[in-house]
Each structure stands twice: as C-alpha cells, then as structure tokens.
Design a protein around this motif. Structure first.
Motif, PDB file in Angstrom:
ATOM      1  N   ASP A 158       7.373  -7.677   4.499  1.00 52.11           N
ATOM      2  CA  ASP A 158       6.705  -8.775   3.794  1.00 52.11           C
ATOM      3  C   ASP A 158       6.298  -8.402   2.380  1.00 52.11           C
TER       4      ASP A 158
ATOM      5  N   GLU B 281       7.839 -15.235  -6.551  1.00 48.03           N
ATOM      6  CA  GLU B 281       8.946 -15.883  -7.254  1.00 48.03           C
ATOM      7  C   GLU B 281       8.777 -15.741  -8.775  1.00 48.03           C
TER       8      GLU B 281
ATOM      9  N   ARG C 162       1.810 -13.987   3.069  1.00 47.40           N
ATOM     10  CA  ARG C 162       1.049 -15.235   3.182  1.00 47.40           C
ATOM     11  C   ARG C 162       1.763 -16.298   2.356  1.00 47.40           C
ATOM     12  N   PRO C 163       1.760 -17.543   2.808  1.00 48.10           N
ATOM     13  CA  PRO C 163       2.466 -18.600   2.071  1.00 48.10           C
ATOM     14  C   PRO C 163       2.022 -18.740   0.618  1.00 48.10           C
ATOM     15  N   ASP C 164       0.729 -18.515   0.323  1.00 54.42           N
ATOM     16  CA  ASP C 164       0.260 -18.674  -1.049  1.00 54.42           C
ATOM     17  C   ASP C 164       0.796 -17.589  -1.987  1.00 54.42           C
ATOM     18  N   CYS C 165       1.351 -16.528  -1.429  1.00 49.07           N
ATOM     19  CA  CYS C 165       1.894 -15.442  -2.259  1.00 49.07           C
ATOM     20  C   CYS C 165       3.343 -15.696  -2.688  1.00 49.07           C
ATOM     21  N   ILE C 166       4.029 -16.566  -2.007  1.00 45.80           N
ATOM     22  CA  ILE C 166       5.450 -16.772  -2.306  1.00 45.80           C
ATOM     23  C   ILE C 166       5.668 -17.239  -3.745  1.00 45.80           C
TER      24      ILE C 166
ATOM     25  N   VAL D  17       4.257 -10.815   0.181  1.00 44.67           N
ATOM     26  CA  VAL D  17       4.733 -12.157   0.527  1.00 44.67           C
ATOM     27  C   VAL D  17       4.432 -12.477   1.991  1.00 44.67           C
TER      28      VAL D  17
END
Length: 126
Positions: free
Chosen positions: A6, A120, A112-116, A110
């Motif tokens: 991750d 990017e 946690r969804p808020d880190c994607i 990455v």
C-alpha cells in the motif's frame, strides 16, 4: 525481503537500494527509510532515526517506507503466531542489528482512500 503493498515510490528502485545496502555480517534487518519531508499521506510522527553507519533508533524524522530485508532467523524467538514486525525490529534495535537506508525519492501511503489523490499528484510531478 518484504514489501508493503500500500505504498508508492518515486525515484530509484527501492528494492535495489535495499539489496545494495545489505550487509548480512553486520545486519539482521535493513529497513528502507524516507525523510518526513518526502512522505505523502503519512499520519503521525516519524518512526526512526539513524546514527553511525545507519543503525536505527526509535522515533525521529524518518518514515519506514514499507520495504525490508531481514534475516528470517530473527523471527525464530517470537512465540506468537500473529504479531507485528515491530516486535522483531525492537529486539534487533536493542542488539544493534537493525539498520536503515535512505530512499532517494519520495513515498506515498495509499492505504486509505483519501491518500490516492495525493499519490496521483506525487506521481504526476515525478
């Protein structure tokens, strides 16, 4: 060798960095580190500091980047079936056998969804 799934890296190949730094006669663990200033999506303080020829101590401004080479024999004296690798690392730190090596690029969590989106953006800049 272990690698957390991750995380995202920029810069050189982190596994080659570990392989090039591995000295089994001195080390039982080599953990890839990234300075807090090059870490994205991290929650909390740093994990480690390095001193001397890369020996690790707890707490500091370095983030464990999720990649490690370790001597599997270091796991032999851990009695629990399920445990955190922190147990092994703390024992190796106490013995002076845990080392760190710096990654030359940046790193993003990455998990946690808020880190994607942060990852990017990091990759787009690279």
């Amino acid at each position: 060798m272990t690698l957390n799934p991750d995380v995202v890296f920029t810069g050189g190949n982190p596994l080659k960095t570990l392989i090039n730094g591995w000295r089994p006669d001195e080390m039982d663990a080599l953990l890839l580190q990234v300075p807090e200033t090059r870490a994205v999506g991290r929650i909390g303080a740093g994990d480690f500091s390095m001193y001397g020829a890369g020996r690790l101590t707890r707490k500091g401004d370095l983030i464990f980047a999720g990649a490690t080479i370790c001597n599997p024999a270091s796991l032999a004296d851990i009695g629990e079936e399920i445990f955190s690798l922190n147990v092994m690392w703390d024992r190796l730190i106490a013995r002076g056998r845990a080392f760190g090596v710096l990654h030359d690029g940046s790193w993003a969590d990455v998990g946690r969804p808020d880190c994607i989106p942060l990852a990017e953006e990091l990759l787009a800049r690279a």
